[in-house]
Design an enzyme around this catalytic site. Sequence first.
Site, mmCIF file in Angstrom:
data_model
loop_
_atom_site.group_PDB
_atom_site.id
_atom_site.type_symbol
_atom_site.label_atom_id
_atom_site.label_comp_id
_atom_site.label_asym_id
_atom_site.label_seq_id
_atom_site.Cartn_x
_atom_site.Cartn_y
_atom_site.Cartn_z
ATOM 1 N N LYS A 227 8.410 -5.059 3.946
ATOM 2 C CA LYS A 227 9.079 -5.475 2.733
ATOM 3 C C LYS A 227 9.204 -4.324 1.736
ATOM 4 C CE LYS A 227 6.640 -9.896 3.037
ATOM 5 N NZ LYS A 227 5.577 -10.725 2.385
ATOM 6 N N GLY A 228 8.360 -3.323 1.910
ATOM 7 C CA GLY A 228 8.205 -2.275 0.902
ATOM 8 C C GLY A 228 9.456 -1.512 0.529
ATOM 9 N N ARG B 233 5.115 -5.549 -6.249
ATOM 10 C CA ARG B 233 6.391 -5.059 -5.706
ATOM 11 C C ARG B 233 7.497 -5.081 -6.758
ATOM 12 N NH1 ARG B 233 5.765 -4.768 -0.128
ATOM 13 N NH2 ARG B 233 4.533 -6.392 0.864
ATOM 14 N N ASP C 92 3.342 -2.603 -2.427
ATOM 15 C CA ASP C 92 2.394 -3.636 -2.827
ATOM 16 C C ASP C 92 0.949 -3.228 -2.647
ATOM 17 O OD1 ASP C 92 2.523 -3.728 0.116
ATOM 18 O OD2 ASP C 92 1.272 -5.525 -0.090
ATOM 19 N N GLU D 251 12.444 3.962 4.525
ATOM 20 C CA GLU D 251 11.017 3.625 4.437
ATOM 21 C C GLU D 251 10.527 3.820 3.008
ATOM 22 O OE1 GLU D 251 8.761 2.023 5.357
ATOM 23 O OE2 GLU D 251 7.198 2.976 6.540
ATOM 24 N N ASP D 252 9.498 3.072 2.651
ATOM 25 C CA ASP D 252 8.972 3.203 1.290
ATOM 26 C C ASP D 252 8.038 4.406 1.156
ATOM 27 O OD1 ASP D 252 7.014 2.003 2.875
ATOM 28 O OD2 ASP D 252 6.504 0.431 1.442
ATOM 29 N N LYS E 276 3.059 11.181 1.502
ATOM 30 C CA LYS E 276 1.722 11.711 1.194
ATOM 31 C C LYS E 276 1.367 12.674 2.313
ATOM 32 C CE LYS E 276 -0.311 7.391 -0.569
ATOM 33 N NZ LYS E 276 -1.360 6.398 -0.258
ATOM 34 N N PHE F 145 -3.406 5.791 -3.994
ATOM 35 C CA PHE F 145 -2.766 4.538 -3.623
ATOM 36 C C PHE F 145 -1.812 4.109 -4.728
ATOM 37 C CE2 PHE F 145 -2.166 0.054 -2.724
ATOM 38 C CZ PHE F 145 -1.945 0.105 -1.349
ATOM 39 N N VAL F 146 -0.543 3.953 -4.375
ATOM 40 C CA VAL F 146 0.476 3.623 -5.375
ATOM 41 C C VAL F 146 1.061 2.229 -5.139
ATOM 42 C CG1 VAL F 146 1.105 6.009 -5.898
ATOM 43 C CG2 VAL F 146 2.240 4.840 -3.990
ATOM 44 N N ASP G 171 2.469 7.688 5.118
ATOM 45 C CA ASP G 171 1.076 7.965 4.785
ATOM 46 C C ASP G 171 0.450 8.678 5.992
ATOM 47 O OD1 ASP G 171 -1.300 7.667 3.232
ATOM 48 O OD2 ASP G 171 -1.797 5.823 4.267
HETATM 49 P P1 IMP Z 1 1.385 4.886 7.711
HETATM 50 O O1 IMP Z 1 1.601 4.252 9.043
HETATM 51 O O2 IMP Z 1 -0.061 5.213 7.490
HETATM 52 O O3 IMP Z 1 2.273 6.062 7.450
HETATM 53 O O4 IMP Z 1 1.657 3.758 6.657
HETATM 54 C C1 IMP Z 1 2.889 3.488 6.152
HETATM 55 C C2 IMP Z 1 2.860 2.136 5.454
HETATM 56 O O5 IMP Z 1 1.625 1.928 4.779
HETATM 57 C C3 IMP Z 1 3.918 2.083 4.405
HETATM 58 O O6 IMP Z 1 5.118 1.564 4.911
HETATM 59 C C4 IMP Z 1 3.299 1.186 3.354
HETATM 60 O O7 IMP Z 1 3.629 -0.154 3.630
HETATM 61 C C5 IMP Z 1 1.809 1.364 3.514
HETATM 62 N N1 IMP Z 1 1.247 2.286 2.499
HETATM 63 C C6 IMP Z 1 0.766 3.518 2.683
HETATM 64 N N2 IMP Z 1 0.332 4.082 1.548
HETATM 65 C C7 IMP Z 1 0.566 3.152 0.597
HETATM 66 C C8 IMP Z 1 0.350 3.157 -0.818
HETATM 67 O O8 IMP Z 1 -0.120 4.099 -1.458
HETATM 68 N N3 IMP Z 1 0.732 2.013 -1.468
HETATM 69 C C9 IMP Z 1 1.269 0.944 -0.825
HETATM 70 N N4 IMP Z 1 1.501 0.915 0.484
HETATM 71 C C10 IMP Z 1 1.139 2.007 1.197
HETATM 72 MG MG MG Z 2 3.922 -1.968 3.510
#
Ligand code: IMP
Ligand code: MG
Length: 181
Positions: free
Chosen positions: A44-45, A166, A160, A100-101, A132, A153-154, A104
Amino acid sequence: MEYSGEIERVLIDEKQIAQRIGEVAKQIDADCAGKMPIVICILKGSLVFCADLIRAMKTPVTLEFMKVSSYGASTTSSGKLSVSLDILSNIEGKDILIVEDIIDSGHTMYALKEMLKTRRPASLRIVTLLDKPARRVSPVTADYTCFEIEDEFVIGYGLDYAERYRDLPYVGILSRSVYEN
Ligand code: IMP
Ligand code: MG
């Protein structure tokens, strides 16, 4: 929306977001000249970002939604991709732009990209609102990044914490008290 006391500070305000999206939209337009990419909004992000991005772009697009996650209500990634909503359309030979939002650990985007590649699109690009880089584990880089941020963490502007925040129009830092309680 009223979240006073829960937001420590604004990291990226509405004006900065709009300006940067305008710049990135121009880059995408330049790279997509003469094409009509399929935009895949990752729920949803990315909803809020995607809505603003496609309107800032001049390139005509079609819009699809996927829901993939490796997160629960926690602030760290499990590293596993679960696809709870997939696209029905055939993407073979099509130009794909994943919206993508935040990237990470990179697990989600890496796994999603590998999965979509097997469907043989003509091109597969990623645009992310936030990155990040310090947290990266899986080898994935976005083709377009609006903002690189520190390891914090944002929330807000689609992002969210436990499904909340959101609806904030800016990207902010959550007060520690919210997740330490
Ligand atoms: P990754 O697989 O670790 O890269 O995670 C990506 C997903 O984690 C993103 O699509 C977000 O939904 C969530 N996410 C990662 N960091 C944050 C944050 O700081 N705030 C909110 N959601 C996050
Ligand atoms: Mg998410």
